[in-house]
Every structure is written in structure tokens, then in C-alpha cells.
Design a protein around this motif. Structure first.
Motif, PDB file in Angstrom:
ATOM      1  N   ARG A 463       0.845  -1.190   0.000  1.00  0.00           N
ATOM      2  CA  ARG A 463       0.000   0.000   0.000  1.00  0.00           C
ATOM      3  C   ARG A 463       0.885   1.247   0.000  1.00  0.00           C
ATOM      4  NH1 ARG A 463      -3.170  -3.060  -1.467  1.00  0.00           N
ATOM      5  NH2 ARG A 463      -5.270  -3.498  -0.682  1.00  0.00           N
ATOM      6  N   HIS A 464       0.313   2.355  -0.503  1.00  0.00           N
ATOM      7  CA  HIS A 464       1.004   3.638  -0.560  1.00  0.00           C
ATOM      8  C   HIS A 464       0.112   4.684   0.092  1.00  0.00           C
ATOM      9  CE1 HIS A 464       2.251   1.265  -4.149  1.00  0.00           C
ATOM     10  NE2 HIS A 464       3.452   1.595  -3.720  1.00  0.00           N
ATOM     11  N   PRO A 465       0.564   5.332   1.159  1.00  0.00           N
ATOM     12  CA  PRO A 465      -0.268   6.355   1.805  1.00  0.00           C
ATOM     13  C   PRO A 465      -0.569   7.514   0.855  1.00  0.00           C
ATOM     14  CG  PRO A 465       1.631   5.778   3.180  1.00  0.00           C
ATOM     15  CD  PRO A 465       1.860   5.166   1.845  1.00  0.00           C
ATOM     16  N   VAL A 466      -1.750   8.102   1.010  1.00  0.00           N
ATOM     17  CA  VAL A 466      -2.121   9.289   0.235  1.00  0.00           C
ATOM     18  C   VAL A 466      -2.474  10.408   1.207  1.00  0.00           C
ATOM     19  CG1 VAL A 466      -2.971   7.919  -1.697  1.00  0.00           C
ATOM     20  CG2 VAL A 466      -4.557   8.640   0.083  1.00  0.00           C
ATOM     21  N   VAL A 467      -2.426  11.646   0.704  1.00  0.00           N
ATOM     22  CA  VAL A 467      -2.734  12.827   1.504  1.00  0.00           C
ATOM     23  C   VAL A 467      -4.117  13.331   1.111  1.00  0.00           C
ATOM     24  CG1 VAL A 467      -2.103  15.217   2.027  1.00  0.00           C
ATOM     25  CG2 VAL A 467      -0.315  13.475   1.759  1.00  0.00           C
ATOM     26  N   ARG A 468      -4.945  13.609   2.132  1.00  0.00           N
ATOM     27  CA  ARG A 468      -6.251  14.211   1.886  1.00  0.00           C
ATOM     28  C   ARG A 468      -6.284  15.609   2.497  1.00  0.00           C
ATOM     29  NH1 ARG A 468     -11.228  11.418   4.588  1.00  0.00           N
ATOM     30  NH2 ARG A 468     -10.546  12.708   6.361  1.00  0.00           N
ATOM     31  N   LEU A 469      -6.757  16.563   1.704  1.00  0.00           N
ATOM     32  CA  LEU A 469      -6.960  17.929   2.171  1.00  0.00           C
ATOM     33  C   LEU A 469      -8.453  18.184   2.301  1.00  0.00           C
ATOM     34  CD1 LEU A 469      -4.454  19.798  -0.200  1.00  0.00           C
ATOM     35  CD2 LEU A 469      -4.062  19.127   2.179  1.00  0.00           C
ATOM     36  N   ASP A 470      -8.850  18.828   3.386  1.00  0.00           N
ATOM     37  CA  ASP A 470     -10.261  19.155   3.615  1.00  0.00           C
ATOM     38  C   ASP A 470     -10.414  20.665   3.616  1.00  0.00           C
ATOM     39  OD1 ASP A 470     -11.465  16.449   4.158  1.00  0.00           O
ATOM     40  OD2 ASP A 470      -9.900  16.459   5.689  1.00  0.00           O
ATOM     41  N   GLN A 471     -11.388  21.145   2.822  1.00  0.00           N
ATOM     42  CA  GLN A 471     -11.566  22.581   2.653  1.00  0.00           C
ATOM     43  C   GLN A 471     -13.035  22.904   2.439  1.00  0.00           C
ATOM     44  OE1 GLN A 471     -10.557  26.188   2.974  1.00  0.00           O
ATOM     45  NE2 GLN A 471      -8.808  24.820   2.761  1.00  0.00           N
ATOM     46  N   HIS A 476      -9.896  16.583  -1.076  1.00  0.00           N
ATOM     47  CA  HIS A 476      -9.032  16.305  -2.213  1.00  0.00           C
ATOM     48  C   HIS A 476      -7.981  15.299  -1.769  1.00  0.00           C
ATOM     49  CE1 HIS A 476      -5.545  16.740  -4.856  1.00  0.00           C
ATOM     50  NE2 HIS A 476      -6.365  17.218  -5.776  1.00  0.00           N
ATOM     51  N   SER A 477      -7.844  14.198  -2.508  1.00  0.00           N
ATOM     52  CA  SER A 477      -6.845  13.176  -2.186  1.00  0.00           C
ATOM     53  C   SER A 477      -5.872  13.029  -3.337  1.00  0.00           C
ATOM     54  CB  SER A 477      -7.524  11.827  -1.918  1.00  0.00           C
ATOM     55  OG  SER A 477      -8.370  11.902  -0.790  1.00  0.00           O
ATOM     56  N   SER A 478      -4.596  12.946  -3.007  1.00  0.00           N
ATOM     57  CA  SER A 478      -3.579  12.752  -4.047  1.00  0.00           C
ATOM     58  C   SER A 478      -2.383  12.038  -3.453  1.00  0.00           C
ATOM     59  CB  SER A 478      -3.170  14.079  -4.686  1.00  0.00           C
ATOM     60  OG  SER A 478      -2.723  14.982  -3.702  1.00  0.00           O
ATOM     61  N   LEU A 479      -1.525  11.533  -4.342  1.00  0.00           N
ATOM     62  CA  LEU A 479      -0.423  10.692  -3.889  1.00  0.00           C
ATOM     63  C   LEU A 479       0.634  11.489  -3.141  1.00  0.00           C
ATOM     64  CD1 LEU A 479       2.114  11.185  -6.019  1.00  0.00           C
ATOM     65  CD2 LEU A 479       0.682   9.813  -7.498  1.00  0.00           C
ATOM     66  N   LEU A 480       1.435  10.766  -2.394  1.00  0.00           N
ATOM     67  CA  LEU A 480       2.497  11.339  -1.571  1.00  0.00           C
ATOM     68  C   LEU A 480       3.836  10.852  -2.105  1.00  0.00           C
ATOM     69  CD1 LEU A 480       3.503  12.844   0.978  1.00  0.00           C
ATOM     70  CD2 LEU A 480       3.103  10.716   2.262  1.00  0.00           C
ATOM     71  N   LEU A 481       4.636  11.790  -2.631  1.00  0.00           N
ATOM     72  CA  LEU A 481       5.949  11.456  -3.162  1.00  0.00           C
ATOM     73  C   LEU A 481       6.955  11.302  -2.022  1.00  0.00           C
ATOM     74  CD1 LEU A 481       6.086  13.978  -6.144  1.00  0.00           C
ATOM     75  CD2 LEU A 481       5.369  11.585  -6.200  1.00  0.00           C
ATOM     76  N   ALA A 482       7.806  10.304  -2.145  1.00  0.00           N
ATOM     77  CA  ALA A 482       8.814  10.036  -1.115  1.00  0.00           C
ATOM     78  C   ALA A 482      10.208  10.273  -1.688  1.00  0.00           C
ATOM     79  CB  ALA A 482       8.688   8.592  -0.638  1.00  0.00           C
ATOM     80  N   PRO A 483      11.228  10.374  -0.837  1.00  0.00           N
ATOM     81  CA  PRO A 483      12.598  10.391  -1.373  1.00  0.00           C
ATOM     82  C   PRO A 483      12.821   9.162  -2.246  1.00  0.00           C
ATOM     83  CG  PRO A 483      12.596  10.905   0.973  1.00  0.00           C
ATOM     84  CD  PRO A 483      11.201  10.473   0.638  1.00  0.00           C
TER      85      PRO A 483
END
Length: 548
Positions: A463-471, A476-483
Motif C-alpha cells: 500500500r502507498h499512503p495518500v494525503v487528503r486535504l479538507d476545505q 481532495h486526495s492525491s499521492l504522496l511522493l517520497a525520497p
């Protein structure tokens, strides 16, 4: 001996283990009147012995062995064409298979109407997870006969020689053979076949099973998966130039824009996804090989591409390789640029400065992305992990930076959450993003992975965590880039081994991998799999119905 209806050539080189599977799929064809030619490109493993044993078991099998290794697919195919006895020809690679009705269906299409070749759908099968998909599905949705490639130039995308059955007379009439001494021979051969054919028939039925190993070791990877080699880039560009020359020579120069679009959308796109993982030296050499050819392509081909791909191409052509790497992160995933710069008229351009040339202004113009006005649920943000720190109890502390080039988020702290779903239930970890400067926010979140809700039968997967923004009631949910590279972290969590690692390929996310161990792996999961079988489920439903 009577003449067979179809000759199926199976080419092989040092593939003794998989050759029997490929040949068995041909022997099992519902149309039995076939000839099978095993063409061995001078294997040095047990392939010759395996081929002899297979030929001894079925009188339809013949075998040839090249006196020296050719290093490609063309020579073994061409030698097989020389001895083939059937009026129709097919080709199979030793690591793939034919579906049971492949010969029957393609031959029936030939007999229904006289055409130069017939072609069908290709099923791609992932070796690592078994997932199946159709190669270029939009091109094989219906049965149709085309009188020339101009009737549907999109078919240039389907350049596999193995998905087709050719009339021997067509190949001989045009002296059409596979080009020897080059890689990506299918692309040139298929382009020639499409252009030379008076008519060909497309059927929607699957006629080829293509086994794909996207993460095979470099030594065992297919030619297409050796994109890290600069020789691979050189070979691909070389065959494109040969195709361009053929289009002009054969009177099909009008196809050039369609062919150029195919190259940009398919061939270059594969390299573009890898750019974030290449170092500066490789990128410089790649640009030296690629840019002279890119400069010859039709402007109309560029205009048909998605904006994000045009940006990567322009940055590479403009000598801004480091920025091209940055722009290539998350291609196809709606990832925003870190920064845009607007001119006096308000036109937004990719990056921190205004473009200096007309071409750059055309290619780096982001107006169509509507960064400032598109609905919040589809807005473009860029979330990056800037620091990753392991903690006690299988926890990770992530420092996250969010870029908002469209200034969609109001000034002040923002409500955000990290979402993770390793089973049917979702784990939500709230955190706060604080403004750093206009369009940039930063925050820290602790991800306690021991608390992730796993199914009772355990979880075996990634699994890959995603970021959700609430406004204002919207999310809005989108992917989280890692090093792109960080030390792999492993911990024991209950009846699982949990690994946090770089994704290792585009888009380059934080990857979390669960593997059941102990009782869960030995007893629980096998029992659940048995209960999940269709007959068992039907019996359970029947008993439940009777009890009611």
C-alpha cells in the motif's frame, strides 16, 4: 507429408525452462493442422535437448538451430520462414503462450476474406502478481477489415509481430523479412507490414498471452525493460529513423505525424517515467542521443500530447535535464509543479522563470491545466516527504511539504490527513499543514503502523499512503511522493513483517509492504483461501438458506 494450414514458429534462446509451456500451448490449438518450428538462436543451456524431446513427442514439431547466436529475434524467425511449409505464418516467443483458439480464429478471418494478415487482442499477464490486461484495448474492440493503415493510423501503436497471422504470399511478394542486426525489429517490421498490406482484418478475440516481468533482474530483463542502458536508447532511436525512411520511400509520408505521436506517447513516454531515477551523467548522454531526433518530429505530434508530457520533453530539449527529472515525477497522476511563473498577461508557465523562446512558451504554457479554477476535488497539488524518521513501535515520522501553485488553499493552517487502507478498513491520521510562503505548506505527521487495521486473515500486499486535504466541506486526495532512495525499514508487527521502502519506480511513493508470518501464514490464510473457493461459498449459502 501433407501441407499444414499454418506454421507457428517458436523462437528461443537459453530458455529451456519455459520452452515446453510455449510449445504445449501450440500443440493444444483447437485447429490441429499446423506445423511447429522451434528456432533455436544457438542456445548454450539445455534448450537443444528440450527441443529434441519435444519434437520426438509430436510429429508436427520441427527444430532448427542457428550456427551462432544472432542476439535478437529476427534471424531465428527468418530462418524458420525459409523452411516453413504452410501458407500462413505465426510467431511465438518462448516465454509466452498462444490461447487455445488463436490459430483457429485468425485462420477463420483469413478464410472469410482474402487479406494480407489478420490480428487479434493480446493479453498481458504480470508474472509477479498474475494480473491480466489487454494490450492497446481500444484498437481491438470490434471485428473489422481495413483497406490500408490510413483507415486507422492508431494501429501503429500495436507493433507486435506476434499478435498476427501473415499470408506467406504477402511476405514473399514484398520480400518482407525481419530486419537483422537491430533491436526493436518488430516496430520496423510491423510498420512495413501495415503500409504494404492492401487489406488486413482485426478481431477482438485474444490470440496471444504476453507474460510481462516488469521488475526482472537486469540480466534477465527483456529488451524493452533494459531502458537503463544507453545502447537501448540508441537502438530505439535508430529503428525510428529506419521507419521514417521507409515511410518516405514507400509513399506513406502522410503517416509521419501519426507515427511521431506514437513514438512520443509510447516509446519516449517509457523513458520519461524513468528520468527521476537517472543521474546527471546519464541524463546528459540521453539528451545527446534523443534530442537530435526529437527536433525532427512533427509539431502536430507534440500538440496531441498531455501537457505534463510536453513539459518534460521541452525541458529535456532545452538542456534543463534536472528540471525534466522533477517534472517527470508523478507523470500521469495529476501531480502539480512546485512552482509556476505568470507573464504580464497572466499566462502561467512551468518553473521559476519565464520561457525565453517561442517554442518554450508554447510547450511550458500551463493554462489548460486551470490550476486556479478547476474543481477542488480535481485540483493539482504536490505532496513530498522531505524527511522520514523511524520511531518506536513500527512508527514513522514524516515531514511533508505541500506545493499549491494554483493558490487554491487559503492563507493559514490547513487540515490534512494521511490515508492508508491495508484491508477493507481505512486508517486516517490527521495532521496540520502550516504556511511557509504563498503556495507552500509544511507539516509533520506520525504514522503508527502497528495500529493499521488488518483483516482477521491477515494482509499480504503493498500500500502507498495518500494525503487528503479538507476545505469548506470539500476534500481532495492525491499521492504522496517520497525520497527516491532511503534505507529500507523492517519491523515485526503482530503476525506480519512490515517493510517501509522506496517504491523504486515512478511516481516514487512511500511503499509499505505487509507479509504474514507464523500462524497467520501457515494456517489462517490457507484456510480462508479454501473457504473462498466458489463451491465452498455456494455450499455455505445453501446451508444458510436451509437454516432460514
Amino acid at each position: 507429408m501433407t501441407r499444414p494450414d499454418v506454421t507457428v514458429t517458436v523462437i528461443v534462446h537459453n530458455d529451456a525452462a519455459r520452452l515446453p509451456r510455449a510449445v504445449a500451448s501450440v500443440c493444444a490449438q483447437t485447429h490441429p493442422d499446423i506445423e511447429i518450428v522451434i528456432s533455436d538462436d544457438h542456445s548454450t543451456d539445455d534448450t537443444p535437448a528440450v527441443a529434441r524431446a519435444l519434437a520426438a513427442r509430436d510429429h508436427r514439431i520441427r527444430r532448427i538451430r542457428l550456427p551462432e547466436n544472432s542476439g535478437g529475434c529476427s534471424a531465428p524467425r527468418n530462418r524458420a520462414i525459409e523452411i516453413a511449409r504452410a501458407p500462413y505464418l505465426m510467431f511465438l516467443d518462448s516465454d509466452d503462450e498462444l490461447p487455445p483458439r488463436a490459430v483457429e480464429l485468425l485462420l477463420a478471418a483469413h478464410r472469410e476474406r482474402e487479406v494480407d494478415f489478420t490480428m487479434g487482442a493480446v493479453r498481458r499477464i504480470r508474472v509477479d502478481n498474475g494480473r491480466r490486461s489487454t494490450w492497446m484495448p481500444h484498437l481491438v474492440t470490434e471485428r473489422r477489415t481495413l483497406e490500408g493503415i490510413e483507415a486507422d493510423p492508431r494501429l501503429l501503436f500495436e507493433h507486435l509481430a506476434t499478435s498476427k497471422m501473415y499470408a506467406r504470399s504477402f511476405l514473399d511478394r514484398h520480400r518482407l523479412r525481419f530486419p537483422e542486426g537491430i533491436h526493436y525489429e518488430d516496430q520496423l517490421f510491423s510498420a512495413q507490414a501495415y503500409c504494404l498490406a492492401t487489406a488486413f482484418t482485426v478481431i477482438p478475440d485474444p490470440v496471444y498471452h504476453w507474460y510481462v516481468e516488469p521488475f526482472a533482474a537486469a540480466a534477465a530483463a527483456s529488451i524493452s525493460n533494459q531502458r537503463h542502458k544507453l545502447s537501448n536508447v540508441r537502438d530505439r532511436v535508430h529503428v525510428q529513423r529506419l521507419i521514417d525512411e521507409f515511410l518516405v520511400r514507400s509513399g506513406h509520408a502522410g503517416l509521419r505525424e501519426d507515427k511521431d505521436y506514437k513514438f512520443l506517447k509510447h516509446d519516449f513516454r517509457m523513458y520519461a517515467g524513468d528520468l527521476p531515477y537517472r543521474d546527471a551523467k546519464w541524463l546528459a548522454a540521453f539528451a545527446d542521443l534523443m534530442n537530435p531526433y526529437l527536433d525532427t518530429l512533427s509539431p502536430g505530434a507534440y500538440e496531441r500530447l498531455p501537457r505534463a508530457e510536453r513539459v518534460v520533453l521541452e525541458l529535456l530539449r532545452d538542456g534543463r535535464a534536472a528540471e525534466a527529472r522533477l517534472a517527470a515525477r508523478g507523470l500521469g497522476h495529476g501531480v502539480a509543479p512546485r512552482q509556476v511563473t505568470a507573464d504580464a498577461a497572466g499566462v502561467p508557465y512551468w518553473g521559476g522563470s519565464l520561457p525565453a523562446t517561442d517554442r518554450a512558451r508554447r510547450e511550458l504554457d500551463l493554462s489548460e491545466l486551470e490550476l486556479e479554477t478547476r474543481p477542488f476535488s480535481t485540483a493539482q497539488f504536490r505532496h513530498e516527504i522531505t524527511a522520514l524518521t523511524p520511531g518506536p513501535g513500527a512508527s514513522l515520522t514524516l515531514a511533508i511539504r505541500t506545493y499549491d501553485p494554483g493558490l487554491r488553499l487559503p492563507v493559514g493552517p490547513q487540515r490534512a490527513s494521511l490515508l492508508l487502507t491495508p484491508g477493507r478498513r481505512r486508517m486516517t491520521v490527521p495532521f496540520r499543514l502550516d504556511p511557509v510562503r504563498p503556495g507552500v505548506f509544511e507539516g509533520t505527521v506520525r504514522l503508527g503502523l502497528a495500529a493499521a487495521p488488518l483483516p482477521l486473515q491477515g494482509f499480504d500486499g503493498v500500500r502507498h499512503p495518500v494525503v487528503r486535504l479538507d476545505q469548506q466541506g470539500l476534500s481532495h486526495s492525491s499521492l504522496l511522493l517520497a525520497p527516491l532512495d532511503f534505507p529500507v525499514l523492517t519491523a515485526r508487527v503482530g503476525h506480519h513483517t512490515l517493510t517501509a521502502e522506496p517504491e523504486g519506480r515512478n511516481p516514487g511513493r512511500l511503499q509499505l509492504r505487509w507479509r504474514p508470518v507464523g500462524v497467520t501464514a501457515r494456517l489462517v490464510r490457507p484456510a480462508v483461501r479454501r473457504l473462498a473457493r466458489p463451491r465452498v461459498r455456494s455450499a455455505v449459502r445453501l446451508v444458510a438458506s436451509a437454516l432460514r
